[in-house]
Design an enzyme around this catalytic site. Structure first.
Site, PDB file in Angstrom:
ATOM      1  CG  ASP A 172      -9.869   7.833   6.817  1.00  3.06           C
ATOM      2  OD1 ASP A 172      -8.821   7.892   6.148  1.00  3.06           O
ATOM      3  OD2 ASP A 172      -9.887   7.921   8.058  1.00  3.06           O
ATOM      4  CE  LYS A 174      -3.046   2.668   3.050  1.00  5.20           C
ATOM      5  NZ  LYS A 174      -3.694   2.726   4.379  1.00  5.20           N
ATOM      6  CG  ASP A 176      -5.694   8.490   4.408  1.00  2.00           C
ATOM      7  OD1 ASP A 176      -6.523   9.073   3.680  1.00  2.00           O
ATOM      8  OD2 ASP A 176      -5.992   7.579   5.207  1.00  2.00           O
ATOM      9  CG  ASP A 188      -2.013   5.572   5.089  1.00  7.75           C
ATOM     10  OD1 ASP A 188      -1.935   4.561   5.808  1.00  7.75           O
ATOM     11  OD2 ASP A 188      -3.065   5.892   4.495  1.00  7.75           O
ATOM     12  NE  ARG A 221     -10.512  -1.066   3.894  1.00  8.30           N
ATOM     13  CZ  ARG A 221     -11.026  -1.209   5.107  1.00  8.30           C
ATOM     14  NH1 ARG A 221     -12.167  -1.859   5.266  1.00  8.30           N
ATOM     15  NH2 ARG A 221     -10.422  -0.708   6.155  1.00  8.30           N
ATOM     16  CE  LYS A 275      -6.424   9.262   7.776  1.00  8.58           C
ATOM     17  NZ  LYS A 275      -6.902   8.136   8.595  1.00  8.58           N
ATOM     18  CD  GLU A 306      -6.812   5.605   2.375  1.00 10.15           C
ATOM     19  OE1 GLU A 306      -5.665   5.302   2.709  1.00 10.15           O
ATOM     20  OE2 GLU A 306      -7.719   5.825   3.198  1.00 10.15           O
TER      21      GLU A 306
END
Length: 462
Positions: A310, A228, A233, A251, A314, A240, A312
């Site tokens: 949020d 990933k 993010d 992230d 996956r 967030k 995202e």
């Protein structure tokens, strides 16, 4: 070779680093000269874990270093010594098993790690202490450099670690080790059928990318790593709060892990056909950001209703997992900073993993024990798949229930993995919240020692 290790042909006499258990201290002291006994007693050294005593010789030069250990020695303690000793060349003098010595030597190298891209480190009055390695020099060095790469990538601010920067790092690895590099950028993702990844990153001024590295003999067993690479993010339209967004430069930690592991594999020449796939994107807010309620297409043909923008990560890697499954492969492992639920379950220092194959799960746990690195398996509890059902699409990207979030995220990813492919998913923190010996606060490789050890054993098992 790193400056924290002495050259193999170094002729200088080295100073012993002697691990000492409380129960053995009195017996050891009985065999020493009176001045040594007096020195140890005067300095109040009782072999408590992490304590040390620098013992001078008759001329005042450093003769030996004692450091306290428990009954089951922690090899990471050597990482704590690396920054606390004066200039000199040292060697570990112990009765430890060879694997524990190897891990301690890796810890020494990692104890010398500093992130210095934007700030000069404090200057030492003398040169950095060096360690003479007992053997397997190339492997120890490869491990230290691989984990240092992971830390460097995660520690770098998003401004300098966007999808194009991850691509450049991957391309450089391909050049260094004779691999092949490829990337699919921006709207080309739609043309080549990576629509979910495109949706995650389309609102950013830094176009999303599917980054690929291949290396090794096609006749060898195929190992594919998926990472990933959400370089920052914001949470997207489901933004967030500031406190949760502060560390979102990390992230992309999953991509850092697969690049570090790839470097380690290539550096040591493991006989594999290696493929690395990274879903790289910035989850930004803009006029064309994907929205809650949108239904996204994926490479597999399955549709996904967006419950929360949020969730995202996956979406950023599901296309890559499916692309990996299109090949005939022997092992598939992904790394992702995927859920806070995994941190709630096991805290920030023990990475969660899931596996669809019992032999793979057992092998990972055995490797974890061998390298003294904690990892823990959570179940792919199939009944929780009901939480991923959508009324308008094949799947929803985020379960409505607050419970079992790490499991439902893993079950979502499993929907994109070929049924007969041994697969493990690591849900990682990728960050040290507190400093520990050999592991400073900041970006961290988690599970990497275990996965490398499993891959090494997996390849030699037959």
């Amino acid at each position: 070779m790193s400056t924290c290790f002495a050259e193999e042909n170094a002729q200088a006499a080295s100073i012993p680093l002697i691990p000492m258990r409380k129960a053995e201290l009195d017996e050891w002291l009985e065999g020493q000269e009176p001045r040594v006994r007096r020195w140890v007693e005067t300095n109040d050294f009782h072999a408590r874990e992490g304590s040390r005593s620098l013992i001078p010789d008759a001329e005042g030069n450093l003769q030996a270093v004692l450091f306290g250990v428990t009954r089951e020695p922690d090899p990471w303690l050597l990482g704590g010594l690396a920054a606390r000793l004066p200039n000199g060349v040292y060697h570990l003098e112990s009765d430890w098993p060879a694997e524990t010595v190897r891990l301690a030597e890796i810890a020494w190298g990692l104890g010398s790690y500093r992130y210095t891209r934007y700030k000069e480190p404090p200057k030492r009055p003398h040169a950095q202490p060096q360690l003479k390695l007992s053997g397997a020099v190339e492997d120890v060095q490869a491990a230290v450099e691989a984990i240092s790469l992971v830390r460097n990538l995660i520690n770098t601010p998003a401004e300098d670690m966007m999808p194009q920067h991850l691509a450049a790092e991957t391309a450089q690895l391909a050049v260094t080790y004779g691999g092949q590099f490829n990337e699919v950028v921006g709207d080309e993702l739609l043309a080549l059928n990576y629509p979910a990844l495109h949706a995650v990153g389309r609102a950013s001024s830094h176009p999303p990318r599917l980054i690929e590295l291949t290396w090794g003999d096609p006749g060898h067993r195929q190992v594919t790593l998926v990472g990933k690479g959400v370089c920052f993010d914001s949470g997207g339209l489901d933004i967030k709060p500031a406190s949760n967004m502060r560390m979102m430069k990390k992230d992309m930690g999953g991509s850092a892990h697969v690049l570090g592991l790839a470097r380690w594999i290539m550096d040591t020449g493991l006989p594999v056909r290696l493929r690395v796939l990274i879903g790289a994107a910035e989850n930004a807010i803009g006029a064309n950001a994907f929205r809650p309620g949108d239904v996204l297409k994926t490479r597999s043909g399955k549709t996904v209703e967006v419950d929360n923008t949020d969730a995202e990560g996956r979406l950023a890697i599901c296309d890559a997992l499916y692309a990996a499954s299109e090949d005939k492969i022997d092992l598939l492992i992904d790394f992702a900073t995927l859920t806070g639920a995994a941190r709630v379950a096991l805290g920030t220092e023990v990475p969660v993993f899931f596996a669809n194959d019992e032999a793979l799960a057992s092998g990972l746990m055995q490797a974890s024990e061998a390298v003294a690195e904690p990892i823990w398996r959570l179940p792919l509890h199939k009944p929780y798949s009901t939480y991923l059902k959508s009324q308008v699409a094949d799947l929803v990207n985020s379960a409505a229930t607050p419970f079992g979030g790490a499991i439902t995220a893993a079950l979502f990813l499993q929907e994109f993995v070929g049924h007969k492919i041994p697969w493990a998913h690591f849900d990682i923190m990728a960050w040290n919240e507190r400093p520990r010996p050999g592991r400073p606060k900041g970006g961290e490789a988690m599970g990497l020692l275990s996965v490398y050890e499993h891959i090494r054993r997996f390849l030699v098992a037959d």
